[in-house]
Design an enzyme around this catalytic site. Structure first.
Site, PDB file in Angstrom:
ATOM      1  N   ASP A 155      33.216 -14.227  90.094  1.00 11.06           N
ATOM      2  CA  ASP A 155      32.182 -14.923  89.320  1.00 11.06           C
ATOM      3  C   ASP A 155      30.802 -14.471  89.796  1.00 11.06           C
ATOM      4  O   ASP A 155      30.649 -14.010  90.934  1.00 11.06           O
ATOM      5  CB  ASP A 155      32.296 -16.446  89.515  1.00 11.06           C
ATOM      6  CG  ASP A 155      33.606 -16.979  88.961  1.00 11.06           C
ATOM      7  OD1 ASP A 155      34.207 -16.317  88.094  1.00 11.06           O
ATOM      8  OD2 ASP A 155      34.021 -18.062  89.412  1.00 11.06           O
TER       9      ASP A 155
HETATM   10  N1  URA Z   1      38.250 -18.070  91.686  1.00 13.50           N
HETATM   11  C1  URA Z   1      37.071 -18.532  91.190  1.00 13.50           C
HETATM   12  O1  URA Z   1      36.965 -19.679  90.789  1.00 13.50           O
HETATM   13  N2  URA Z   1      36.025 -17.677  91.156  1.00 13.50           N
HETATM   14  C2  URA Z   1      36.085 -16.409  91.613  1.00 13.50           C
HETATM   15  O2  URA Z   1      35.080 -15.676  91.575  1.00 13.50           O
HETATM   16  C3  URA Z   1      37.300 -15.945  92.121  1.00 13.50           C
HETATM   17  C4  URA Z   1      38.381 -16.791  92.147  1.00 13.50           C
END
Ligand code: URA
Length: 235
Positions: A105
């Site tokens: 993310d």
């Molecule tokens: N899980 C999440 O919620 N975000 C990420 O970036 C990776 C795994």
């Protein structure tokens, strides 16, 4: 390989741009100026230069990046915006076709492999292979003592199926290491939401056999070692 393809793949511009450089006589192969964009070269033996500066060629490149927050896990901002992409951070790249292996993310930090090796990426991301991904997570408050057990067993995060069993090692009542074997959208954030908690900080520290180099600050990167590349290819 065609000369214009070699130059494009070496990050020297678009096909049109490199063709212009070739026709203006800027490009030489083994010290002879070549004005034919379709001229066939041996990328392993011939020496190609633009204005006398050698153009290096690499079949595959492999980098380990400590992704900083605020940068998107893409090769370019598909929305046409100005948001920085992870491949923009790799300044020394030779190839122009690098991409991140999987996504973190925008607000997640940590280990991201950047390469142009599609086969390797495909193997690492294949849902059948369940490559382990370990994260350090901080939450906006305490979770119940039995919450880790529930998350480890698999929880309903609103998809067709519950999450696969995973490992959670609580470090305090609001921080943990968590190892997941899938790669669903916002997976960890949604897992902790089932316990009423928001993930306030998330950092990936390993993927399969590769761990984030602790020497790399957010935004820093290095080439994978030959051993790490081998390990990933066999993961
Ligand atoms: N899980 C999440 O919620 N975000 C990420 O970036 C990776 C795994």
């Amino acid at each position: 390989m065609r000369l214009d393809k070699y130059l494009c793949e070496s990050g020297k511009g678009t096909r049109t741009e490199v063709k212009k450089q070739i026709s203006r006589g800027a490009v030489s192969v083994n010290c002879t100026i070549i004005k034919d964009a379709g001229y066939k070269i041996d990328e392993n033996a011939d020496r190609v230069s633009i204005d006398g500066v050698e153009v290096k060629y690499a079949d595959f490149e492999y980098y380990m990046l400590n992704k900083p927050q605020g940068v998107i896990s893409a090769s370019r901002d598909k929305r046409g915006g100005k948001t920085l992409c992870v491949t923009d951070l790799i300044r020394e790249k030779i190839r122009s076709d690098l991409f991140p292996v999987g996504r973190l993310d925008k607000d997640t930090e940590g280990l991201l492999i950047i390469t142009n090796d599609g086969d390797m990426a495909h193997r690492l991301l294949s849902p059948k292979r369940h490559v382990d991904k370990t994260y350090y997570a901080e939450l906006d408050g305490k979770i119940l003592p039995d919450a880790a057990e529930r998350i480890m067993a698999g929880v309903d995060i609103g998809d067709d199926k519950p999450t696969m069993p995973c490992q959670v090692n609580m470090l305090s009542d609001s921080s943990c290491f968590i190892t997941i074997h899938e790669g669903r959208y916002h997976e960890i954030k949604r897992m902790f939401k089932t316990e009423g908690r928001t993930v306030t900080y998330l950092k990936r520290i390993s993927m399969g056999p590769i761990s984030l180099d602790p020497e790399l600050a957010p935004g820093e990167y290095r080439l994978l070692t030959d051993k790490e590349t081998e390990l990933l290819k066999n993961a």
